[in-house]
Design a protein around this motif. Structure first.
Motif, PDB file in Angstrom:
ATOM      1  N   ASN A  32      13.358  56.187  68.880  1.00 50.41           N
ATOM      2  CA  ASN A  32      12.088  55.485  68.666  1.00 50.41           C
ATOM      3  C   ASN A  32      11.341  55.989  67.438  1.00 50.41           C
ATOM      4  O   ASN A  32      10.716  55.208  66.719  1.00 50.41           O
ATOM      5  CB  ASN A  32      11.208  55.566  69.911  1.00 50.41           C
ATOM      6  CG  ASN A  32      11.743  54.725  71.040  1.00 50.41           C
ATOM      7  OD1 ASN A  32      12.310  53.658  70.825  1.00 50.41           O
ATOM      8  ND2 ASN A  32      11.581  55.205  72.257  1.00 50.41           N
ATOM      9  N   THR A  33      11.420  57.274  67.178  1.00 50.93           N
ATOM     10  CA  THR A  33      10.793  57.839  65.979  1.00 50.93           C
ATOM     11  C   THR A  33      11.433  57.251  64.724  1.00 50.93           C
ATOM     12  O   THR A  33      10.743  56.790  63.814  1.00 50.93           O
ATOM     13  CB  THR A  33      10.942  59.375  65.965  1.00 50.93           C
ATOM     14  OG1 THR A  33      10.274  59.911  67.110  1.00 50.93           O
ATOM     15  CG2 THR A  33      10.365  59.973  64.698  1.00 50.93           C
ATOM     16  N   ILE A  34      12.750  57.239  64.698  1.00 46.78           N
ATOM     17  CA  ILE A  34      13.472  56.715  63.541  1.00 46.78           C
ATOM     18  C   ILE A  34      13.264  55.214  63.404  1.00 46.78           C
ATOM     19  O   ILE A  34      13.039  54.706  62.299  1.00 46.78           O
ATOM     20  CB  ILE A  34      14.968  57.074  63.636  1.00 46.78           C
ATOM     21  CG1 ILE A  34      15.143  58.591  63.531  1.00 46.78           C
ATOM     22  CG2 ILE A  34      15.773  56.361  62.563  1.00 46.78           C
ATOM     23  CD1 ILE A  34      16.544  59.075  63.842  1.00 46.78           C
ATOM     24  N   LEU A  35      13.301  54.499  64.514  1.00 45.66           N
ATOM     25  CA  LEU A  35      13.114  53.047  64.488  1.00 45.66           C
ATOM     26  C   LEU A  35      11.756  52.680  63.907  1.00 45.66           C
ATOM     27  O   LEU A  35      11.639  51.729  63.137  1.00 45.66           O
ATOM     28  CB  LEU A  35      13.264  52.463  65.895  1.00 45.66           C
ATOM     29  CG  LEU A  35      13.144  50.951  66.024  1.00 45.66           C
ATOM     30  CD1 LEU A  35      14.231  50.251  65.201  1.00 45.66           C
ATOM     31  CD2 LEU A  35      13.233  50.532  67.485  1.00 45.66           C
ATOM     32  N   GLY A  36      10.744  53.447  64.236  1.00 50.99           N
ATOM     33  CA  GLY A  36       9.421  53.203  63.691  1.00 50.99           C
ATOM     34  C   GLY A  36       9.359  53.364  62.181  1.00 50.99           C
ATOM     35  O   GLY A  36       8.529  52.760  61.507  1.00 50.99           O
ATOM     36  N   ILE A  37      10.261  54.148  61.627  1.00 50.30           N
ATOM     37  CA  ILE A  37      10.277  54.394  60.183  1.00 50.30           C
ATOM     38  C   ILE A  37      11.194  53.419  59.456  1.00 50.30           C
ATOM     39  O   ILE A  37      10.795  52.799  58.472  1.00 50.30           O
ATOM     40  CB  ILE A  37      10.691  55.857  59.887  1.00 50.30           C
ATOM     41  CG1 ILE A  37       9.634  56.810  60.450  1.00 50.30           C
ATOM     42  CG2 ILE A  37      10.882  56.089  58.389  1.00 50.30           C
ATOM     43  CD1 ILE A  37      10.035  58.277  60.427  1.00 50.30           C
ATOM     44  N   VAL A  38      12.428  53.264  59.925  1.00 53.80           N
ATOM     45  CA  VAL A  38      13.401  52.440  59.185  1.00 53.80           C
ATOM     46  C   VAL A  38      13.329  50.963  59.547  1.00 53.80           C
ATOM     47  O   VAL A  38      13.802  50.115  58.791  1.00 53.80           O
ATOM     48  CB  VAL A  38      14.853  52.950  59.337  1.00 53.80           C
ATOM     49  CG1 VAL A  38      14.982  54.364  58.820  1.00 53.80           C
ATOM     50  CG2 VAL A  38      15.352  52.837  60.755  1.00 53.80           C
ATOM     51  N   GLN A  39      12.784  50.641  60.722  1.00 58.53           N
ATOM     52  CA  GLN A  39      12.588  49.262  61.150  1.00 58.53           C
ATOM     53  C   GLN A  39      13.882  48.447  61.194  1.00 58.53           C
ATOM     54  O   GLN A  39      13.893  47.264  60.905  1.00 58.53           O
ATOM     55  CB  GLN A  39      11.552  48.571  60.264  1.00 58.53           C
ATOM     56  CG  GLN A  39      10.229  49.280  60.244  1.00 58.53           C
ATOM     57  CD  GLN A  39       9.288  48.724  59.216  1.00 58.53           C
ATOM     58  OE1 GLN A  39       9.427  47.574  58.827  1.00 58.53           O
ATOM     59  NE2 GLN A  39       8.350  49.509  58.775  1.00 58.53           N
ATOM     60  N   ASN A  40      14.960  49.113  61.554  1.00 56.60           N
ATOM     61  CA  ASN A  40      16.249  48.443  61.685  1.00 56.60           C
ATOM     62  C   ASN A  40      16.991  49.134  62.825  1.00 56.60           C
ATOM     63  O   ASN A  40      17.269  50.335  62.749  1.00 56.60           O
ATOM     64  CB  ASN A  40      17.034  48.539  60.374  1.00 56.60           C
ATOM     65  CG  ASN A  40      18.385  47.875  60.457  1.00 56.60           C
ATOM     66  OD1 ASN A  40      19.234  48.269  61.248  1.00 56.60           O
ATOM     67  ND2 ASN A  40      18.594  46.880  59.618  1.00 56.60           N
ATOM     68  N   GLU A  41      17.312  48.375  63.865  1.00 54.35           N
ATOM     69  CA  GLU A  41      17.899  48.970  65.066  1.00 54.35           C
ATOM     70  C   GLU A  41      19.254  49.625  64.808  1.00 54.35           C
ATOM     71  O   GLU A  41      19.523  50.723  65.297  1.00 54.35           O
ATOM     72  CB  GLU A  41      18.010  47.918  66.167  1.00 54.35           C
ATOM     73  CG  GLU A  41      16.660  47.451  66.664  1.00 54.35           C
ATOM     74  CD  GLU A  41      16.740  46.344  67.700  1.00 54.35           C
ATOM     75  OE1 GLU A  41      17.817  46.147  68.287  1.00 54.35           O
ATOM     76  OE2 GLU A  41      15.717  45.679  67.918  1.00 54.35           O
ATOM     77  N   THR A  42      20.112  48.962  64.034  1.00 55.27           N
ATOM     78  CA  THR A  42      21.444  49.512  63.758  1.00 55.27           C
ATOM     79  C   THR A  42      21.340  50.812  62.963  1.00 55.27           C
ATOM     80  O   THR A  42      22.015  51.798  63.273  1.00 55.27           O
ATOM     81  CB  THR A  42      22.294  48.486  62.989  1.00 55.27           C
ATOM     82  OG1 THR A  42      22.326  47.274  63.742  1.00 55.27           O
ATOM     83  CG2 THR A  42      23.705  48.988  62.775  1.00 55.27           C
TER      84      THR A  42
END
Length: 134
Positions: A32-42
């Motif tokens: 979730n931390t990374i998703l919030g930054i990169v905005q790409n699920e894969t």
């Protein structure tokens, strides 16, 4: 259930069961931390795996001055931000090649992204926020 300190000590000794426990316990926070930054699920899934590989390799540098979750959060954030910087460098290089007549890389289209946790009525505000963050 073993405590966090014991788990970290076992991981420092190379215990794969301890590593598996840490991944299971912290994977949602890291993703979730990374998703919030990169905005790409894969990309977030791939980067989360990279984070846990780094944790396994660098657990010996964890001194325990801060909480383990803080240390892990910092690795996740740094990994995601480094990934974004790398993507921006590639875009700039492709743009410069296109100016000089080189074929370069195709420009990457950024898809519309809405974090799964955002409700429908907040999508528009979230899109403005993500654009401002970018």
């Amino acid at each position: 259930m073993i405590n966090e300190t014991e788990l970290i000590e076992r991981l420092k000794e190379g215990d794969e069961t301890a590593f598996k426990t840490i991944v299971e316990q912290w994977q949602d926070m890291v993703y979730n931390t990374i998703l919030g930054i990169v905005q790409n699920e894969t990309e977030a899934e791939d980067l989360a795996q990279d984070v846990f590989i780094k944790v396994f390799e660098k657990i010996g540098t964890f001194k325990g001055d801060a909480k383990f979750s803080t240390w892990l959060y910092r690795i996740a954030t740094t990994t995601a931000l480094d990934h974004l910087r790398s993507k921006k460098r590639k875009k700039r290089f492709g743009f410069l090649q296109s100016l000089s007549g080189g074929t370069g890389e195709e420009k990457e289209q950024i898809p519309d992204f809405h974090h799964p946790g955002v409700s429908l009525d907040n999508k528009e505000r979230a899109a403005v926020l993500f654009k401002a963050i970018e």
